[in-house]
Design a protein around this motif. Structure first.
Motif, PDB file in Angstrom:
ATOM      1  N   ASN A  29     -10.599   3.353  10.654  1.00  0.00           N
ATOM      2  CA  ASN A  29     -10.309   4.752  10.953  1.00  0.00           C
ATOM      3  C   ASN A  29     -11.400   5.678  10.426  1.00  0.00           C
ATOM      4  O   ASN A  29     -11.757   6.660  11.079  1.00  0.00           O
ATOM      5  CB  ASN A  29      -8.946   5.151  10.402  1.00  0.00           C
ATOM      6  CG  ASN A  29      -7.824   4.536  11.198  1.00  0.00           C
ATOM      7  OD1 ASN A  29      -7.933   4.345  12.401  1.00  0.00           O
ATOM      8  ND2 ASN A  29      -6.740   4.191  10.536  1.00  0.00           N
ATOM      9  N   ARG A  30     -11.947   5.352   9.264  1.00  0.00           N
ATOM     10  CA  ARG A  30     -13.051   6.154   8.717  1.00  0.00           C
ATOM     11  C   ARG A  30     -14.244   6.109   9.660  1.00  0.00           C
ATOM     12  O   ARG A  30     -14.870   7.130   9.952  1.00  0.00           O
ATOM     13  CB  ARG A  30     -13.439   5.645   7.331  1.00  0.00           C
ATOM     14  CG  ARG A  30     -14.570   6.437   6.685  1.00  0.00           C
ATOM     15  CD  ARG A  30     -14.998   5.842   5.344  1.00  0.00           C
ATOM     16  NE  ARG A  30     -15.278   4.422   5.385  1.00  0.00           N
ATOM     17  CZ  ARG A  30     -16.418   3.890   5.838  1.00  0.00           C
ATOM     18  NH1 ARG A  30     -17.362   4.660   6.304  1.00  0.00           N
ATOM     19  NH2 ARG A  30     -16.599   2.588   5.837  1.00  0.00           N
ATOM     20  N   LEU A  31     -14.566   4.922  10.171  1.00  0.00           N
ATOM     21  CA  LEU A  31     -15.680   4.779  11.107  1.00  0.00           C
ATOM     22  C   LEU A  31     -15.410   5.532  12.407  1.00  0.00           C
ATOM     23  O   LEU A  31     -16.322   6.128  12.985  1.00  0.00           O
ATOM     24  CB  LEU A  31     -15.954   3.305  11.383  1.00  0.00           C
ATOM     25  CG  LEU A  31     -16.530   2.517  10.213  1.00  0.00           C
ATOM     26  CD1 LEU A  31     -16.597   1.027  10.555  1.00  0.00           C
ATOM     27  CD2 LEU A  31     -17.902   3.035   9.833  1.00  0.00           C
TER      28      LEU A  31
ATOM     29  N   ALA B 285     -18.963   9.056  25.226  1.00  0.00           N
ATOM     30  CA  ALA B 285     -19.171   8.827  23.791  1.00  0.00           C
ATOM     31  C   ALA B 285     -17.838   8.591  23.084  1.00  0.00           C
ATOM     32  O   ALA B 285     -17.725   7.711  22.218  1.00  0.00           O
ATOM     33  CB  ALA B 285     -19.902  10.014  23.158  1.00  0.00           C
ATOM     34  N   ILE B 286     -16.818   9.338  23.467  1.00  0.00           N
ATOM     35  CA  ILE B 286     -15.493   9.176  22.856  1.00  0.00           C
ATOM     36  C   ILE B 286     -14.876   7.856  23.297  1.00  0.00           C
ATOM     37  O   ILE B 286     -14.230   7.160  22.506  1.00  0.00           O
ATOM     38  CB  ILE B 286     -14.577  10.367  23.219  1.00  0.00           C
ATOM     39  CG1 ILE B 286     -15.141  11.658  22.633  1.00  0.00           C
ATOM     40  CG2 ILE B 286     -13.156  10.136  22.734  1.00  0.00           C
ATOM     41  CD1 ILE B 286     -15.321  11.651  21.132  1.00  0.00           C
ATOM     42  N   MET B 287     -15.078   7.494  24.549  1.00  0.00           N
ATOM     43  CA  MET B 287     -14.566   6.210  25.025  1.00  0.00           C
ATOM     44  C   MET B 287     -15.207   5.061  24.249  1.00  0.00           C
ATOM     45  O   MET B 287     -14.543   4.091  23.888  1.00  0.00           O
ATOM     46  CB  MET B 287     -14.820   6.052  26.531  1.00  0.00           C
ATOM     47  CG  MET B 287     -14.066   7.070  27.376  1.00  0.00           C
ATOM     48  SD  MET B 287     -12.289   7.087  27.079  1.00  0.00           S
ATOM     49  CE  MET B 287     -11.833   5.523  27.760  1.00  0.00           C
ATOM     50  N   ALA B 288     -16.488   5.188  23.951  1.00  0.00           N
ATOM     51  CA  ALA B 288     -17.176   4.156  23.164  1.00  0.00           C
ATOM     52  C   ALA B 288     -16.610   4.099  21.748  1.00  0.00           C
ATOM     53  O   ALA B 288     -16.441   3.010  21.175  1.00  0.00           O
ATOM     54  CB  ALA B 288     -18.673   4.425  23.128  1.00  0.00           C
TER      55      ALA B 288
ATOM     56  N   ALA C 134     -17.199  12.541  15.033  1.00  0.00           N
ATOM     57  CA  ALA C 134     -17.986  13.656  14.504  1.00  0.00           C
ATOM     58  C   ALA C 134     -19.418  13.609  15.030  1.00  0.00           C
ATOM     59  O   ALA C 134     -19.993  14.648  15.371  1.00  0.00           O
ATOM     60  CB  ALA C 134     -17.977  13.624  12.977  1.00  0.00           C
ATOM     61  N   ALA C 135     -19.988  12.409  15.105  1.00  0.00           N
ATOM     62  CA  ALA C 135     -21.343  12.273  15.634  1.00  0.00           C
ATOM     63  C   ALA C 135     -21.403  12.694  17.102  1.00  0.00           C
ATOM     64  O   ALA C 135     -22.442  13.180  17.569  1.00  0.00           O
ATOM     65  CB  ALA C 135     -21.827  10.833  15.470  1.00  0.00           C
ATOM     66  N   ALA C 136     -20.294  12.525  17.827  1.00  0.00           N
ATOM     67  CA  ALA C 136     -20.234  12.925  19.234  1.00  0.00           C
ATOM     68  C   ALA C 136     -19.857  14.401  19.387  1.00  0.00           C
ATOM     69  O   ALA C 136     -19.797  14.919  20.505  1.00  0.00           O
ATOM     70  CB  ALA C 136     -19.230  12.054  19.987  1.00  0.00           C
ATOM     71  N   GLY C 137     -19.562  15.070  18.268  1.00  0.00           N
ATOM     72  CA  GLY C 137     -19.226  16.493  18.307  1.00  0.00           C
ATOM     73  C   GLY C 137     -17.754  16.788  18.529  1.00  0.00           C
ATOM     74  O   GLY C 137     -17.399  17.887  18.955  1.00  0.00           O
ATOM     75  N   PHE C 138     -16.890  15.831  18.218  1.00  0.00           N
ATOM     76  CA  PHE C 138     -15.452  16.014  18.411  1.00  0.00           C
ATOM     77  C   PHE C 138     -14.716  15.761  17.103  1.00  0.00           C
ATOM     78  O   PHE C 138     -15.267  15.238  16.151  1.00  0.00           O
ATOM     79  CB  PHE C 138     -14.932  15.062  19.491  1.00  0.00           C
ATOM     80  CG  PHE C 138     -15.430  15.397  20.869  1.00  0.00           C
ATOM     81  CD1 PHE C 138     -14.722  16.265  21.675  1.00  0.00           C
ATOM     82  CD2 PHE C 138     -16.614  14.856  21.345  1.00  0.00           C
ATOM     83  CE1 PHE C 138     -15.178  16.585  22.952  1.00  0.00           C
ATOM     84  CE2 PHE C 138     -17.078  15.169  22.610  1.00  0.00           C
ATOM     85  CZ  PHE C 138     -16.363  16.035  23.412  1.00  0.00           C
ATOM     86  N   THR C 139     -13.436  16.132  17.093  1.00  0.00           N
ATOM     87  CA  THR C 139     -12.581  15.885  15.942  1.00  0.00           C
ATOM     88  C   THR C 139     -11.623  14.759  16.281  1.00  0.00           C
ATOM     89  O   THR C 139     -10.933  14.815  17.304  1.00  0.00           O
ATOM     90  CB  THR C 139     -11.776  17.153  15.581  1.00  0.00           C
ATOM     91  OG1 THR C 139     -12.705  18.205  15.309  1.00  0.00           O
ATOM     92  CG2 THR C 139     -10.895  16.915  14.371  1.00  0.00           C
ATOM     93  N   PHE C 140     -11.579  13.764  15.437  1.00  0.00           N
ATOM     94  CA  PHE C 140     -10.690  12.619  15.652  1.00  0.00           C
ATOM     95  C   PHE C 140      -9.246  13.078  15.585  1.00  0.00           C
ATOM     96  O   PHE C 140      -8.854  13.811  14.683  1.00  0.00           O
ATOM     97  CB  PHE C 140     -10.964  11.549  14.577  1.00  0.00           C
ATOM     98  CG  PHE C 140     -10.204  10.278  14.769  1.00  0.00           C
ATOM     99  CD1 PHE C 140     -10.502   9.427  15.808  1.00  0.00           C
ATOM    100  CD2 PHE C 140      -9.182   9.923  13.901  1.00  0.00           C
ATOM    101  CE1 PHE C 140      -9.802   8.238  15.995  1.00  0.00           C
ATOM    102  CE2 PHE C 140      -8.486   8.743  14.062  1.00  0.00           C
ATOM    103  CZ  PHE C 140      -8.799   7.900  15.118  1.00  0.00           C
ATOM    104  N   GLY C 141      -8.438  12.665  16.555  1.00  0.00           N
ATOM    105  CA  GLY C 141      -7.020  13.003  16.566  1.00  0.00           C
ATOM    106  C   GLY C 141      -6.682  14.221  17.389  1.00  0.00           C
ATOM    107  O   GLY C 141      -5.516  14.534  17.562  1.00  0.00           O
ATOM    108  N   VAL C 142      -7.688  14.917  17.903  1.00  0.00           N
ATOM    109  CA  VAL C 142      -7.430  16.088  18.739  1.00  0.00           C
ATOM    110  C   VAL C 142      -7.376  15.630  20.191  1.00  0.00           C
ATOM    111  O   VAL C 142      -8.246  14.897  20.654  1.00  0.00           O
ATOM    112  CB  VAL C 142      -8.534  17.155  18.545  1.00  0.00           C
ATOM    113  CG1 VAL C 142      -8.349  18.305  19.521  1.00  0.00           C
ATOM    114  CG2 VAL C 142      -8.527  17.648  17.113  1.00  0.00           C
ATOM    115  N   THR C 143      -6.361  16.051  20.914  1.00  0.00           N
ATOM    116  CA  THR C 143      -6.198  15.651  22.313  1.00  0.00           C
ATOM    117  C   THR C 143      -7.183  16.418  23.196  1.00  0.00           C
ATOM    118  O   THR C 143      -7.298  17.634  23.100  1.00  0.00           O
ATOM    119  CB  THR C 143      -4.763  15.937  22.783  1.00  0.00           C
ATOM    120  OG1 THR C 143      -3.860  15.252  21.926  1.00  0.00           O
ATOM    121  CG2 THR C 143      -4.546  15.480  24.210  1.00  0.00           C
ATOM    122  N   ILE C 144      -7.872  15.663  24.044  1.00  0.00           N
ATOM    123  CA  ILE C 144      -8.752  16.285  25.030  1.00  0.00           C
ATOM    124  C   ILE C 144      -8.348  15.770  26.404  1.00  0.00           C
ATOM    125  O   ILE C 144      -7.832  14.659  26.546  1.00  0.00           O
ATOM    126  CB  ILE C 144     -10.240  16.001  24.739  1.00  0.00           C
ATOM    127  CG1 ILE C 144     -10.503  14.504  24.617  1.00  0.00           C
ATOM    128  CG2 ILE C 144     -10.700  16.709  23.496  1.00  0.00           C
ATOM    129  CD1 ILE C 144     -11.953  14.142  24.389  1.00  0.00           C
TER     130      ILE C 144
END
Length: 83
Positions: free
Chosen positions: A34-36, A58-61, A42-52
């Motif tokens: 989960n940390r990774l 990048a998020i799919m990867a 974050a490296a892709a510019g998003f927040t983990f756990g936020v619905t888009i």
């Protein structure tokens, strides 16, 4: 418990091998996965756990990596022998 039995218990506990598997190892592994994933998002510019609505590649990867990591944790952490 007297001093001799306490000392003997400490010697036995110190010489016991570390646990390589089991629920605690699994939980520690999942936490690292989960940390990774958080770092990947974050490296892709998003927040983990936020619905888009539409996840970019990048998020799919990141999600594929998280799933692979968690599956590995389940295989190694839960099913490895616990000494």
């Amino acid at each position: 418990m007297n001093l001799k039995s306490t000392a003997a218990l400490l010697v036995v506990a110190a010489s016991a091998p570390a646990a390589l598997g089991g629920p605690l190892a699994y939980a520690m592994c999942q936490t690292d996965c989960n940390r990774l994933a958080v770092e990947c998002y974050a490296a892709a510019g998003f927040t983990f756990g936020v619905t888009i609505v539409a996840a970019p590649p990048a998020i799919m990867a990141c999600n594929v990596g998280l799933g692979t990591c968690m599956a590995t944790c389940a295989t190694v952490g839960l099913f490895a022998p616990t000494p």
